[in-house]
Enzyme design. Structure first.
Site, PDB file in Angstrom:
ATOM      1  N   LEU A 163      -1.781   6.427   4.043  1.00 57.60           N
ATOM      2  CA  LEU A 163      -1.030   6.159   5.354  1.00 57.60           C
ATOM      3  C   LEU A 163       0.532   6.082   5.154  1.00 57.60           C
ATOM      4  CD1 LEU A 163      -1.289   5.055   8.261  1.00 57.60           C
ATOM      5  CD2 LEU A 163      -1.167   2.638   7.328  1.00 57.60           C
ATOM      6  N   GLY A 171       0.787  -1.108  -0.046  1.00 53.51           N
ATOM      7  CA  GLY A 171       0.110  -0.023   0.093  1.00 53.51           C
ATOM      8  C   GLY A 171       0.839   1.181  -0.010  1.00 53.51           C
ATOM      9  N   LYS A 216       2.106   6.816  22.332  1.00 48.17           N
ATOM     10  CA  LYS A 216       2.033   8.336  22.603  1.00 48.17           C
ATOM     11  C   LYS A 216       2.626   8.357  24.003  1.00 48.17           C
ATOM     12  CE  LYS A 216      -2.030   9.286  20.417  1.00 48.17           C
ATOM     13  NZ  LYS A 216      -1.848  10.481  19.148  1.00 48.17           N
ATOM     14  N   SER A 273       1.597   3.187  -2.205  1.00 51.04           N
ATOM     15  CA  SER A 273       1.335   4.845  -2.736  1.00 51.04           C
ATOM     16  C   SER A 273       0.289   5.173  -2.005  1.00 51.04           C
ATOM     17  CB  SER A 273       0.795   4.548  -4.199  1.00 51.04           C
ATOM     18  OG  SER A 273      -0.031   3.471  -4.405  1.00 51.04           O
ATOM     19  N   GLY A 274      -0.276   4.920  -0.948  1.00 49.02           N
ATOM     20  CA  GLY A 274      -1.596   5.051  -0.419  1.00 49.02           C
ATOM     21  C   GLY A 274      -1.325   6.250   0.827  1.00 49.02           C
ATOM     22  N   LYS A 330     -16.297  12.607  16.765  1.00 47.45           N
ATOM     23  CA  LYS A 330     -16.004  13.559  15.617  1.00 47.45           C
ATOM     24  C   LYS A 330     -16.644  14.971  15.392  1.00 47.45           C
ATOM     25  CE  LYS A 330     -13.779   9.834  12.568  1.00 47.45           C
ATOM     26  NZ  LYS A 330     -12.216  10.188  12.898  1.00 47.45           N
ATOM     27  N   LYS A 354      -4.870  -1.613  12.558  1.00 44.25           N
ATOM     28  CA  LYS A 354      -6.294  -1.649  13.027  1.00 44.25           C
ATOM     29  C   LYS A 354      -7.216  -1.485  11.628  1.00 44.25           C
ATOM     30  CE  LYS A 354      -8.470   1.964  14.559  1.00 44.25           C
ATOM     31  NZ  LYS A 354      -8.724   3.151  13.570  1.00 44.25           N
ATOM     32  N   HIS A 386      -1.735   3.020  17.411  1.00 44.33           N
ATOM     33  CA  HIS A 386      -0.802   4.053  17.658  1.00 44.33           C
ATOM     34  C   HIS A 386      -0.866   4.945  18.998  1.00 44.33           C
ATOM     35  CE1 HIS A 386      -4.020   6.549  15.875  1.00 44.33           C
ATOM     36  NE2 HIS A 386      -3.234   7.578  16.602  1.00 44.33           N
ATOM     37  N   HIS A 404      -8.145   2.051  20.474  1.00 42.55           N
ATOM     38  CA  HIS A 404      -7.529   3.411  21.475  1.00 42.55           C
ATOM     39  C   HIS A 404      -8.185   3.298  22.785  1.00 42.55           C
ATOM     40  CE1 HIS A 404      -6.007   3.906  17.719  1.00 42.55           C
ATOM     41  NE2 HIS A 404      -6.880   4.680  17.367  1.00 42.55           N
TER      42      HIS A 404
HETATM   43  C1  BG6 Z   1      -7.492   6.472  14.172  1.00 39.54           C
HETATM   44  C2  BG6 Z   1      -8.851   6.603  13.786  1.00 39.54           C
HETATM   45  O1  BG6 Z   1      -7.131   5.054  14.557  1.00 39.54           O
HETATM   46  O2  BG6 Z   1      -7.257   7.469  15.215  1.00 39.54           O
HETATM   47  C3  BG6 Z   1      -9.308   7.965  13.250  1.00 39.54           C
HETATM   48  O3  BG6 Z   1      -9.138   5.547  12.544  1.00 39.54           O
HETATM   49  C4  BG6 Z   1      -8.959   8.957  14.263  1.00 39.54           C
HETATM   50  O4  BG6 Z   1     -10.564   8.301  12.839  1.00 39.54           O
HETATM   51  C5  BG6 Z   1      -7.496   8.901  14.958  1.00 39.54           C
HETATM   52  O5  BG6 Z   1      -8.937  10.209  13.635  1.00 39.54           O
HETATM   53  C6  BG6 Z   1      -7.242   9.611  16.038  1.00 39.54           C
HETATM   54  O6  BG6 Z   1      -5.867   9.419  16.421  1.00 39.54           O
HETATM   55  P1  BG6 Z   1      -5.199  10.895  16.964  1.00 39.54           P
HETATM   56  O7  BG6 Z   1      -3.752  10.262  17.175  1.00 39.54           O
HETATM   57  O8  BG6 Z   1      -5.208  12.012  15.970  1.00 39.54           O
HETATM   58  O9  BG6 Z   1      -5.905  11.018  18.338  1.00 39.54           O
END
Ligand code: BG6
Length: 508
Positions: free
Chosen positions: A40, A35, A210, A37-38, A368, A176, A206, A268
């Site tokens: 991420l 992936g 942090k 060229s995508g 969001k 994920k 991720h 998360h």
């Molecule tokens: C991602 C979600 O895992 O985490 C996104 O798919 C979300 O929808 C993002 O915006 C939030 O990450 P962070 O580090 O900006 O809080």
């Protein structure tokens, strides 16, 4: 009103003086990005790899092999990466050419066996010319629907083999979502385990990389004064919030199916909960930490099916205004169905049925298009058992509150009562405030992606999900999702909130 009490950092901090030379060094490796060229890969992976490179955390002998459907030459791939990296004006670009010289590309059809044979040939030739012993990371930066096909083809082409054959190690990084419910997570896991052992599999979250998230455990367990009060006897409730200002952006294809519970809670939010609530492990080491986190997930009390909505509020952002600009509602976003019932906001009340937490509500909230971006853990302590000041203050006094700011405020604040200066007798809450940015201004920082990539190169699983954790988290959430998605009054239950607002009028 609150006042700030500055935290003075100890100057004899031994950790601070640890030099890079004492850090473990990654071995020579080819980093294969599926992936490539995508979005991420361009936005997160290439910058993370470059940052590791200029910090000296990558071995001299490494290269990146991008693989994707698009036909590109090595040169095109390098120029695209270069442009992506140049987009951040704060980045030190002094070693950009050196980095780009290590990038290669191979077009691939994800479901075609012969493509993987070609890939194997390219890998072997790169490893030979660069003197890289055969260590490889495969990063799946592709839509989840492609995971099983790629894994299967890697396996069948012998590209997953490692170990006693003296050909170097092989690791796979999976983004994920790990499935979309319990069954699909189990299916994905079986498919991956057909070809990879658990210690080769790195499931990324991720959030775990942090600094402020990792600091939750340090704060709790490297200080003697907090852990004794970290329980049902002293804590009234805990709120974990991750609000975002962004909307769904260009990700409707994925988000329409996922919604906030799969997108944020399954990973998360439950990780933040687990770190806040887990028992101390005997050692800060991958398996022991992950054992304790799984125990928390296993202790989550299932939400009652018949009273689901007493514990859960769902919302979806509608149109709104921000600084004179009109923001589209979720249903007006490109790729979203005009009658979509996908939740972009959820607030859940849950309980952990164990000795430490019995009866303490945990509130998890994520949404969001909210007023502001804020991720934080708030620990609300109980009021004093008897207020000796109740002749001045009445029955209630403000209880202590600890706020662990994860982002963008990277801070810890503890609110407590003081006497206001002057002749009268008045109490006033003030707070002690620690701010990561100003107190650690000199510390070089790697972004969360860079840290997890480095950990994978070092073979450290601490910041990655283990399969039993994934399963426990889906075991808790799958009945909730089914309950919501089959609920006869699903549409009425979904509260539409204006964009750039605090979310629905929550009644939990
Ligand atoms: C991602 C979600 O895992 O985490 C996104 O798919 C979300 O929808 C993002 O915006 C939030 O990450 P962070 O580090 O900006 O809080």
């Amino acid at each position: 009103m609150s006042s700030d009490i500055r935290v003075v950092r100890s100057t004899c901090d031994r950790q601070e003086n640890r030099s890079l030379a004492s850090e473990p060094q990654a071995e020579p490796v080819v980093f294969v990005v599926f992936g490539a060229s995508g979005d991420l890969a361009t936005r997160k992976l290439m910058p993370a790899l470059y940052d590791l490179f200029i910090c000296g955390r990558l071995p001299e002998t490494f290269c990146v092999l991008g693989a994707a459907r698009t036909q590109l030459s090595d040169e095109h791939f390098r120029r695209a990466a270069e442009q992506g990296l140049q987009a951040d004006s704060d980045r030190d670009l002094s070693r950009l050419d050196e980095f780009c010289d290590r990038l290669y590309y191979q077009a691939i059809k994800y479901d075609s066996r012969s493509s993987y044979d070609t890939l194997a040939g390219k890998l072997a030739s790169l490893e030979k010319t660069k003197g890289i012993g055969g260590n490889r990371v495969y990063y799946l930066a592709v839509p989840p629907t492609l995971y099983t096909s790629i894994v299967e083809n890697l396996g069948k082409s012998g590209l997953a083999e490692q170990g006693d054959k003296g050909i170097g190690w092989r690791r796979i990084i999976i983004e994920k979502p790990f499935g979309s419910d319990l069954n699909s997570a189990l299916y994905l896991d079986r498919a991956v385990h057909e070809h990879f052992d658990e210690d080769q599999i790195f499931r990324i979250d991720h959030y775990l990389a942090k600094d402020t998230v990792q600091n939750v455990l340090v704060f709790r367990l490297a200080n003697a004064i907090f852990e004794p009060i970290w329980n049902r006897h002293f804590i009234e409730h805990v709120s974990i919030t991750a609000s975002e200002t962004l909307g769904v952006e260009q990700r409707a294809g994925y988000y329409e199916q996922a919604g906030v519970i799969r997108d944020m809670f399954q990973n998360h939010m439950l990780q933040l909960l687990a770190l806040t609530a887990m028992e101390p492990p005997t050692l800060f080491e991958a398996e022991r930490v992950r054992d304790e986190k799984v125990k928390v997930l296993r202790s989550l009390r299932p939400l009652p099916k018949d009273k689901l909505h007493d514990h859960l509020v769902l919302g979806q952002y509608g149109p709104g205004n921000l600084e004179g600009k009109t923001l589209a509602g979720y249903r007006q976003e490109p790729g979203v169905a005009p009658d979509s019932l996908t939740a972009t906001y959820a607030r859940m009340q849950l309980f952990i049925d164990n000795w430490r937490w019995r009866g303490v509500p945990f509130y998890l909230t994520s949404g969001k298009r909210m007023t502001r971006k804020k991720t934080e853990i708030v620990v609300q302590f109980k009021e004093v058992p008897h207020s000796v000041f109740n002749n001045f203050l009445g029955e209630h006094s403000t209880a202590n509150r600890l706020v662990i700011g994860i982002q963008p405020d990277q801070s810890i604040s503890l609110t407590f009562q003081t006497k206001s200066p002057g002749v009268g007798f008045q109490l006033q809450p003030v707070s002690m405030y620690f701010d990561y940015k100003s107190d650690f201004a000199q510390t070089p920082k790697l972004d969360a992606y860079a840290k997890v990539l480095l950990d994978c190169l070092l073979g450290d699983q601490l910041l990655f999900w283990r399969q039993d954790g994934v399963e426990q988290s889906w075991s808790f959430l799958t009945p909730i999702l089914e309950g919501c998605e089959t609920c006869p009054d699903r549409a009425d239950r979904l509260q539409i909130y204006p964009s750039a607002s605090a979310g629905p009028d929550v009644l939990l």
